[in-house]
Design a protein around this motif. Structure first.
Motif, PDB file in Angstrom:
ATOM      1  N   THR A  15      -6.494   8.388   7.821  1.00  0.00           N
ATOM      2  CA  THR A  15      -5.097   7.942   7.257  1.00  0.00           C
ATOM      3  C   THR A  15      -5.261   6.368   7.038  1.00  0.00           C
ATOM      4  O   THR A  15      -6.314   5.748   7.303  1.00  0.00           O
ATOM      5  CB  THR A  15      -4.129   8.262   8.480  1.00  0.00           C
ATOM      6  OG1 THR A  15      -4.213   7.519   9.630  1.00  0.00           O
ATOM      7  CG2 THR A  15      -4.112   9.610   8.844  1.00  0.00           C
ATOM      8  N   GLU A  31       4.374   4.691   6.922  1.00  0.00           N
ATOM      9  CA  GLU A  31       5.203   4.565   5.814  1.00  0.00           C
ATOM     10  C   GLU A  31       6.314   5.532   5.753  1.00  0.00           C
ATOM     11  O   GLU A  31       6.190   6.582   6.200  1.00  0.00           O
ATOM     12  CB  GLU A  31       4.017   5.082   4.792  1.00  0.00           C
ATOM     13  CG  GLU A  31       4.489   5.040   3.205  1.00  0.00           C
ATOM     14  CD  GLU A  31       3.452   5.615   2.401  1.00  0.00           C
ATOM     15  OE1 GLU A  31       2.674   4.948   1.867  1.00  0.00           O
ATOM     16  OE2 GLU A  31       3.178   6.975   2.244  1.00  0.00           O
ATOM     17  N   ARG A  48       8.070   8.305   4.429  1.00  0.00           N
ATOM     18  CA  ARG A  48       7.554   9.587   3.549  1.00  0.00           C
ATOM     19  C   ARG A  48       8.907  10.164   2.827  1.00  0.00           C
ATOM     20  O   ARG A  48       8.789  10.795   1.887  1.00  0.00           O
ATOM     21  CB  ARG A  48       6.791  10.578   4.357  1.00  0.00           C
ATOM     22  CG  ARG A  48       5.599   9.994   5.026  1.00  0.00           C
ATOM     23  CD  ARG A  48       4.508   9.241   4.086  1.00  0.00           C
ATOM     24  NE  ARG A  48       3.888  10.323   3.355  1.00  0.00           N
ATOM     25  CZ  ARG A  48       2.899  11.239   3.862  1.00  0.00           C
ATOM     26  NH1 ARG A  48       2.556  11.099   5.004  1.00  0.00           N
ATOM     27  NH2 ARG A  48       2.449  12.068   2.860  1.00  0.00           N
ATOM     28  N   GLU A  49       9.858  10.202   3.763  1.00  0.00           N
ATOM     29  CA  GLU A  49      11.224  10.832   3.033  1.00  0.00           C
ATOM     30  C   GLU A  49      12.627  10.361   3.556  1.00  0.00           C
ATOM     31  O   GLU A  49      12.601  10.037   4.738  1.00  0.00           O
ATOM     32  CB  GLU A  49      11.189  12.608   3.379  1.00  0.00           C
ATOM     33  CG  GLU A  49      12.055  13.445   2.703  1.00  0.00           C
ATOM     34  CD  GLU A  49      11.696  14.673   2.869  1.00  0.00           C
ATOM     35  OE1 GLU A  49      12.301  15.808   2.514  1.00  0.00           O
ATOM     36  OE2 GLU A  49      10.342  15.214   3.177  1.00  0.00           O
ATOM     37  N   LEU A 104       6.571  14.426  10.682  1.00  0.00           N
ATOM     38  CA  LEU A 104       7.085  13.135  10.523  1.00  0.00           C
ATOM     39  C   LEU A 104       8.083  12.550  11.795  1.00  0.00           C
ATOM     40  O   LEU A 104       8.735  13.496  12.352  1.00  0.00           O
ATOM     41  CB  LEU A 104       8.064  13.237   9.290  1.00  0.00           C
ATOM     42  CG  LEU A 104       7.374  13.669   7.994  1.00  0.00           C
ATOM     43  CD1 LEU A 104       8.519  13.773   6.744  1.00  0.00           C
ATOM     44  CD2 LEU A 104       6.271  12.637   7.637  1.00  0.00           C
ATOM     45  N   PRO A 129       0.328   7.568   6.459  1.00  0.00           N
ATOM     46  CA  PRO A 129      -0.314   8.794   5.349  1.00  0.00           C
ATOM     47  C   PRO A 129      -1.637   8.800   5.316  1.00  0.00           C
ATOM     48  O   PRO A 129      -2.426   7.783   5.391  1.00  0.00           O
ATOM     49  CB  PRO A 129       0.311   7.899   4.096  1.00  0.00           C
ATOM     50  CG  PRO A 129       0.449   6.587   4.592  1.00  0.00           C
ATOM     51  CD  PRO A 129       0.738   6.558   6.025  1.00  0.00           C
ATOM     52  N   GLU A 183      -3.030  18.671   5.370  1.00  0.00           N
ATOM     53  CA  GLU A 183      -2.814  17.733   4.221  1.00  0.00           C
ATOM     54  C   GLU A 183      -4.187  17.192   3.564  1.00  0.00           C
ATOM     55  O   GLU A 183      -4.360  16.866   2.392  1.00  0.00           O
ATOM     56  CB  GLU A 183      -2.004  16.590   4.442  1.00  0.00           C
ATOM     57  CG  GLU A 183      -1.358  15.835   3.130  1.00  0.00           C
ATOM     58  CD  GLU A 183      -0.132  14.640   3.546  1.00  0.00           C
ATOM     59  OE1 GLU A 183       0.141  14.082   2.633  1.00  0.00           O
ATOM     60  OE2 GLU A 183       0.278  14.659   4.743  1.00  0.00           O
TER      61      GLU A 183
END
Length: 821
Positions: free
Chosen positions: A328, A333, A335-336, A448, A475, A511
């Motif tokens: 990573t 960060e 993300r959503e 998350l 991320p 991921e």
């Protein structure tokens, strides 16, 4: 108490005094010893030097040196002894590294500590801290010993180096079961970690080697540095050469005794056979190959501390890697954002409820990583905290703590900004967006970290409006996804070992492509891993016969890095102890650089293998030449000094150029070599034997022909020159098994062209210089004999290149042939 106060007198017990009395502390210091990490006895330089003489090749040369000295062949004895000493020094300098891992661990400990002694606060050397002491901690302090919390206020500690936990840990008073994982011991603080925020008073439970850091120091020493696959395979080749030399020597001695040959002559023949059998230039060739790899890896962001690890990485079948910062990006960060339509206001309130300071570059700034991520996301939408502070300065603030689980800031316009856990904000809110709990579950299910954002009017935290949720994560690196795929295609298994939560680890693994649809995470993803567990994982893979590379940045990674075949430390974020325990250091902390280094390592191995075939073919030719001459009762066609010159200079220099060949573009399309596979298989040994017989046939034929026409010294000089020409020119055919020299790239290896020209020139000049001619027992050759030697030298390389064409034609004919009956 006075009756006028209207209160009944109550007896109040005095509060227990924290800390120890000085007398008791001194007694405990004598009992437990100083609070330091002890350094076990380091290995001496003599031990490292002695290890250079374990090889059978070295003892074979030493034996030949002794025999030459007894026979009065001083030049031969000095030359052989010089080779042995130089090779030993090269190996010694490579291996002798001071064992500084524990010294680096000791650098993590605090130099001093603030304790309560005799009821008063005092600053003492950290080495004087004892179990039972009460330590006073505040932001910026390094914890001097393992301890349990007595009292704490908003205490956050940084434990990434010890546990792998990527975010500050919120500590709370209250005993947890002893079985609680180390990364979840929120009731304890540990030696070598630091306080990020808050204050606390803690009671020391362990000091020195009894601490978690001390246990890791012990594990570093108990971890065994394994031999690399290259070392193991070269030892196998050496043992085979030793057996062959002894067998041939016994045969020659038996035949000589049967013919009544003089003992001195027999011993001289034995020395010549020993020198012919051993590729003296091999250690130098291997060293140069690894050094070339070192320089290439530096360009790929990999620093090499132990050269053998360069080739070992090419043999890797398993890469055990840390997650944070390697797979990573190592930064939080956003993300959503939920709900999407409220994103601008959510980010504005979140940014206005931060104390961090965002820098100008990506991932730069000072403060909590989560707050930096919020400020970065706000900046993308044109929201700057500095503008909020100027236009609506803060009036009051309540910082985050473990009990409130939220932070609030009151601005000058009367608006209260809040952020924190959804469970902490929901009871305070009057207005809540529909579906908020489902949204939280969805974000958390994707590993998350979820923050809730709310606002209100006035200083009271009630009647709030819940604006939305922010989902944050560290991320994956974009290039790491491709690198994981490339490693899988190359047959290298990637294993994630992290101190993070299992849900976070699983999400990142999917991921990245570490886990594909339907694959079990068992054995591939390890979360909440301690130092002992990481060591156990590495040992488990090694027990299965795998070649293991291990990456890490924290002190809890150091034992596993030392145990692995290849230990890889992070250069940017890695602790000093981790770098000291490693073989390689990544200057960019990037997993993609590891996969690129695997490719380089494989290329180095292939270059070493083809060079070894080239060298051994030359030695086989020399051995067959000397053996046949002895069986035929001929004079020695070459003296031991001639063979040393061939092996070290005229054979060794082209070999040094061969290992500098560029890496083949298809090297990562094949699975890794199995550790048990020999360095040279049947095809390679077949090539060694066939090429050796070819060289021997040309040189023996030259010696037989010249003995009929020339004095023995001149015949020996001509044979010597022919052998040199054969081996130098044959190097051009050795660059590839199936491709012709100009197909590989005639000018791709310019050092080989230069070395070939230089070596042939040296050989032609050797008999012409009186001092050198006398030293090597040579006589000058005329131009016709030099031209003859060069022409004969083209025979082996021409035959080998024609063989490639023949095999290619046969393969094409088989491909065109109809299948079936």
């Amino acid at each position: 108490m006075s009756a006028a106060n209207g209160a009944a007198a109550v007896a109040v017990a005095p509060a227990p005094r924290l800390g120890l009395e000085q007398r008791e502390a001194e007694a405990r210091l004598g009992q437990h010893g100083p609070n330091t990490l002890t350094r076990e006895q380091p290995r001496s330089a003599w031990l490292f030097l002695g290890r250079q003489f374990r090889s059978g090749m070295v003892w074979l040369l030493l034996g030949a040196c002794g025999v030459a000295a007894l026979l009065g062949e001083g030049a031969d004895a000095v030359a052989i002894a010089t080779i042995v000493v130089l090779n030993a020094l090269v190996g010694f300098l490579q291996e002798y590294r001071a064992d500084r891992a524990v010294l680096a661990l000791r650098a993590l400990t605090a130099p001093s500590a603030r304790v309560l002694r005799d009821g008063v606060s005092a600053v003492i050397p950290a080495s004087q801290v004892v179990p039972g002491d009460a330590l006073v901690l505040e932001a910026g302090d390094v914890v001097a010993a393992d301890a349990r919390l007595l009292s704490a206020h908003a205490l956050l500690t940084l434990e990434a180096a010890l546990t792998g936990e990527s975010t500050p840990v919120d500590k709370q008073v209250g005993a947890l079961p002893d079985s609680t994982p180390l990364a979840e011991r929120k009731d304890r603080v540990f030696m070598g970690t630091s306080v990020a925020a808050g204050t606390a008073v803690v009671e020391v439970t362990a000091t020195g080697m009894a601490t978690e850091l001390g246990r890791i120091a012990h594990l570093v020493h108990t971890a065994q540095e394994p031999q690399t696959p290259l070392q193991q395979r070269l030892e196998g080749v050496t043992r085979m050469l030793l057996v062959l030399c002894v067998a041939v020597g016994a045969l020659v001695a038996g035949l000589g005794l049967a013919r009544g040959q003089a003992g001195v002559e027999l011993l001289l023949s034995a020395v010549a056979l020993a020198v012919a059998a051993v590729p003296e230039g091999l250690p130098t060739v291997v060293t140069l190959a690894l050094a070339v790899g070192v320089q290439r890896m530096v360009k790929g962001h990999v620093l090499v501390r132990r050269m053998q690890a360069v080739e070992a990485l090419g043999s890797a079948t398993v890469i055990c890697t840390d997650k944070t910062g390697t797979l990573t990006q190592g930064i939080m960060e956003v993300r959503e954002l939920w709900p999407p339509e409220a994103a601008p206001r959510v980010l504005e309130v979140a940014a206005g409820c931060c104390d961090a300071e965002l820098g100008q570059g990506q991932g730069t700034g000072a403060g909590d990583p989560t707050e930096l991520a919020l400020l970065a996301a706000a900046r993308v939408r044109g929201i700057e905290r500095a503008d909020l502070e100027r236009d609506r300065p803060r009036v009051a603030e309540q910082p985050f703590d473990s009990e409130r689980r939220r932070m609030s800031v009151l601005r000058s316009d009367g608006v209260l900004y809040l952020k924190g856990a959804l469970e902490a904000l929901l009871p305070l809110c009057r207005e809540v967006p529909p579906g908020v709990k489902e949204a939280q579950a969805s974000l958390a299910g994707r590993a998350l970290r979820v923050l809730a954002v709310a606002e209100g009017r006035g200083p009271e935290e009630q009647g709030l409006t819940l604006l939305g949720l922010v989902g944050l994560a560290d991320p994956p690196r974009p290039e790491a996804v491709e690198a994981v795929r490339a490693a899988r295609d190359a047959g290298v298994r990637t294993v994630m070992i992290t101190g993070d939560h299992p849900a976070t680890a699983l999400a990142i693994a999917k991921e990245l492509g570490l886990l594909r649809e339907g694959e079990s995470p068992e054995g591939i993803v390890h979360a909440r891993a301690t130092a002992e567990q990481k060591l156990h994982i590495v040992r488990g893979w090694k027990a299965r016969g795998e070649v293991v590379a291990m990456t890490g940045d924290g002190v809890n990674d150091a034992p596993a890095l030392r145990e692995a075949h290849i230990g890889i430390a992070m250069g940017r974020t890695g602790a000093e102890v981790t770098r000291e325990a490693s073989d390689l250091i990544l200057t960019d902390d990037n997993f993609a650089s590891i996969v690129a280094a695997v490719r380089e390592g494989r290329g180095i191995y292939e270059n070493i293998r083809k060079t070894l075939v080239y060298l051994l073919a030359g030695n086989a030719g020399e051995l067959v030449l000397m053996l046949c001459a002895s069986l035929l009762g001929l004079p020695l066609p070459l003296l031991p000094l001639h063979l040393l010159w061939v092996n070290l200079v005229t054979d060794g220099l082209p070999a040094l150029a061969l290992v500098m060949d560029p890496v083949s573009p298809d090297v990562m399309r094949h699975p890794p070599r199995r550790p048990e596979a020999p360095m040279l298989g049947r095809p390679e040994w077949g090539a060694v034997l066939a090429t050796g017989l070819l060289d021997a046939a040309v040189t023996l034929g030259t010696f037989l022909w010249s003995l009929q026409r020339l004095p023995v010294e001149e015949a020996r000089t001509l044979t010597f020159t022919v052998l040199v020409c054969c081996q130098v020119l044959r190097a051009f055919a050795a660059r590839s098994v199936d491709l012709l020299h100009w197909e590989v790239g005639a000018f791709d290896n310019r050092p080989l062209l230069a070395v070939a020209a230089l070596t042939l020139a040296l050989q032609a000049a050797l008999p012409e210089v009186p001092a050198l001619a006398a030293f090597f027992s040579l006589v000058p050759l005329d131009v016709a004999h030099l031209a003859l030697a060069l022409g004969l030298g083209f025979i082996p390389v021409s035959v080998l290149e024609l063989r490639k064409l023949l095999l290619r034609g046969m393969a094409r004919a088989r491909a065109r042939a109809p299948r079936g009956g």
